[in-house]
Design a protein around this motif. Structure first.
Motif, PDB file in Angstrom:
ATOM      1  N   HIS A 265       0.821  -1.211   0.000  1.00 47.91           N
ATOM      2  CA  HIS A 265       0.000   0.000   0.000  1.00 47.91           C
ATOM      3  C   HIS A 265       0.857   1.265   0.000  1.00 47.91           C
ATOM      4  O   HIS A 265       1.947   1.300   0.576  1.00 47.91           O
ATOM      5  CB  HIS A 265      -0.923   0.018   1.226  1.00 47.91           C
ATOM      6  N   TRP A 266       0.312   2.316  -0.609  1.00 52.17           N
ATOM      7  CA  TRP A 266       0.922   3.645  -0.524  1.00 52.17           C
ATOM      8  C   TRP A 266       0.527   4.278   0.794  1.00 52.17           C
ATOM      9  O   TRP A 266      -0.586   4.085   1.282  1.00 52.17           O
ATOM     10  CB  TRP A 266       0.413   4.555  -1.651  1.00 52.17           C
ATOM     11  N   LEU A 267       1.416   5.091   1.348  1.00 53.83           N
ATOM     12  CA  LEU A 267       1.063   5.867   2.534  1.00 53.83           C
ATOM     13  C   LEU A 267       0.238   7.082   2.123  1.00 53.83           C
ATOM     14  O   LEU A 267       0.484   7.685   1.079  1.00 53.83           O
ATOM     15  CB  LEU A 267       2.321   6.331   3.272  1.00 53.83           C
ATOM     16  N   ASN A 268      -0.731   7.439   2.963  1.00 51.26           N
ATOM     17  CA  ASN A 268      -1.533   8.628   2.675  1.00 51.26           C
ATOM     18  C   ASN A 268      -1.079   9.811   3.527  1.00 51.26           C
ATOM     19  O   ASN A 268      -0.142   9.714   4.325  1.00 51.26           O
ATOM     20  CB  ASN A 268      -3.028   8.337   2.869  1.00 51.26           C
ATOM     21  N   ASP A 269      -1.750  10.940   3.368  1.00 57.73           N
ATOM     22  CA  ASP A 269      -1.415  12.152   4.117  1.00 57.73           C
ATOM     23  C   ASP A 269      -1.472  11.914   5.623  1.00 57.73           C
ATOM     24  O   ASP A 269      -0.634  12.447   6.373  1.00 57.73           O
ATOM     25  CB  ASP A 269      -2.389  13.285   3.760  1.00 57.73           C
ATOM     26  N   ASN A 270      -2.448  11.123   6.076  1.00 59.72           N
ATOM     27  CA  ASN A 270      -2.631  10.916   7.518  1.00 59.72           C
ATOM     28  C   ASN A 270      -1.444  10.190   8.142  1.00 59.72           C
ATOM     29  O   ASN A 270      -0.976  10.563   9.226  1.00 59.72           O
ATOM     30  CB  ASN A 270      -3.922  10.132   7.778  1.00 59.72           C
ATOM     31  N   ILE A 271      -0.971   9.140   7.477  1.00 56.05           N
ATOM     32  CA  ILE A 271       0.158   8.389   8.019  1.00 56.05           C
ATOM     33  C   ILE A 271       1.425   9.231   8.021  1.00 56.05           C
ATOM     34  O   ILE A 271       2.177   9.274   9.015  1.00 56.05           O
ATOM     35  CB  ILE A 271       0.386   7.089   7.219  1.00 56.05           C
ATOM     36  N   ILE A 272       1.687   9.917   6.924  1.00 55.71           N
ATOM     37  CA  ILE A 272       2.895  10.748   6.870  1.00 55.71           C
ATOM     38  C   ILE A 272       2.803  11.888   7.884  1.00 55.71           C
ATOM     39  O   ILE A 272       3.782  12.214   8.560  1.00 55.71           O
ATOM     40  CB  ILE A 272       3.119  11.278   5.441  1.00 55.71           C
ATOM     41  N   GLY A 273       1.623  12.472   8.013  1.00 56.94           N
ATOM     42  CA  GLY A 273       1.438  13.519   9.012  1.00 56.94           C
ATOM     43  C   GLY A 273       1.703  13.003  10.422  1.00 56.94           C
ATOM     44  O   GLY A 273       2.336  13.687  11.234  1.00 56.94           O
TER      45      GLY A 273
ATOM     46  N   SER B 212       3.645  19.312   7.979  1.00 55.50           N
ATOM     47  CA  SER B 212       2.644  18.298   7.649  1.00 55.50           C
ATOM     48  C   SER B 212       2.334  18.327   6.158  1.00 55.50           C
ATOM     49  O   SER B 212       2.576  19.336   5.477  1.00 55.50           O
ATOM     50  CB  SER B 212       1.360  18.550   8.434  1.00 55.50           C
ATOM     51  N   PRO B 213       1.789  17.228   5.611  1.00 49.58           N
ATOM     52  CA  PRO B 213       1.400  17.230   4.195  1.00 49.58           C
ATOM     53  C   PRO B 213       0.397  18.320   3.856  1.00 49.58           C
ATOM     54  O   PRO B 213       0.440  18.888   2.753  1.00 49.58           O
ATOM     55  CB  PRO B 213       0.794  15.834   3.998  1.00 49.58           C
TER      56      PRO B 213
END
Length: 215
Positions: A25-33, A55-56
């Protein structure tokens, strides 16, 4: 409503977000944030004053709003930071989304923006635009350079490379290293980091549950 797994600072993760840490899976904004929030909170006090993890949502605002972002970013006091770490997405709109992540780092001592892309060249136009918009806030004297970065060997790990490189640059700044070597960030290392971040989230979730039961 979908279960909230953990709330940490300004970041909130639901079960579907955490599931993205499982390949492929790709990481989304929430995980990177969340990872940026966690890494920032883990810094020693002195370094916390010198390093900023954006943050993203903030980074996308910088890219889309151009000079208008200056007033919005002023409270972050970015000109005083020694290192600013900025996730870059190829999304052209203000909303969450996109298909590729990379990392832009502002290094004050060298007055330079360094772009680390695990798929070289893919996000260069987006990183350059973001650097151009931030340059206004930072005094208009910054250079820009594409850096050699660890290269992903699949189509889904770009977000994890952003997290790993950001963590490495922050650690190297902490220890006063001038040369930002990233050789340890191999595909195997990135896969292990997916597991590590799931463990961190599980630990925070259990800690929060225990606290709530005691209240």
């Amino acid at each position: 409503m979908e279960k909230v797994v953990v709330s940490f600072g300004d970041a909130l993760l639901r079960s579907s977000d955490v599931a993205l840490l499982d390949p492929p899976h790709w990481l989304n904004d929430n995980i990177i944030g969340f990872t940026f929030e966690f890494l920032s909170s883990s810094l020693p006090p002195l370094q916390a004053q010198q390093v900023s993890f954006l943050s993203p949502e903030v980074s996308q605002f910088i890219k889309c709003c151009g000079n208008e972002a200056s007033d919005f970013l002023e409270p972050l006091d970015l000109p005083s930071k020694e290192l600013v770490l900025i996730p870059v997405n190829d999304n052209t709109g203000p909303e969450a989304g996109g298909t590729h992540w990379s990392l832009l780092a502002y290094v004050r001592r060298y007055t330079v923006f360094l772009h680390y892309d695990s798929s070289p060249g893919t996000n260069a136009p987006h990183a350059r635009l973001m650097a151009k918009n931030l340059d206004v806030l930072l005094g208009g004297k910054q250079n820009y350079r594409e850096e050699d970065a660890p290269v992903q060997h699949n189509s889904y790990d770009c977000g994890m490379y952003v997290v790993c490189v950001a963590e490495a640059l922050s650690e190297q700044h902490l220890h006063g290293h001038d040369s930002m070597f990233l050789r340890n960030i191999t595909p195997q290392f990135v896969t292990q980091k997916r597991v590590k971040w799931k463990e961190i989230i599980k630990g925070l979730s259990c800690k929060s549950l225990s606290h709530n039961l005691q209240v």
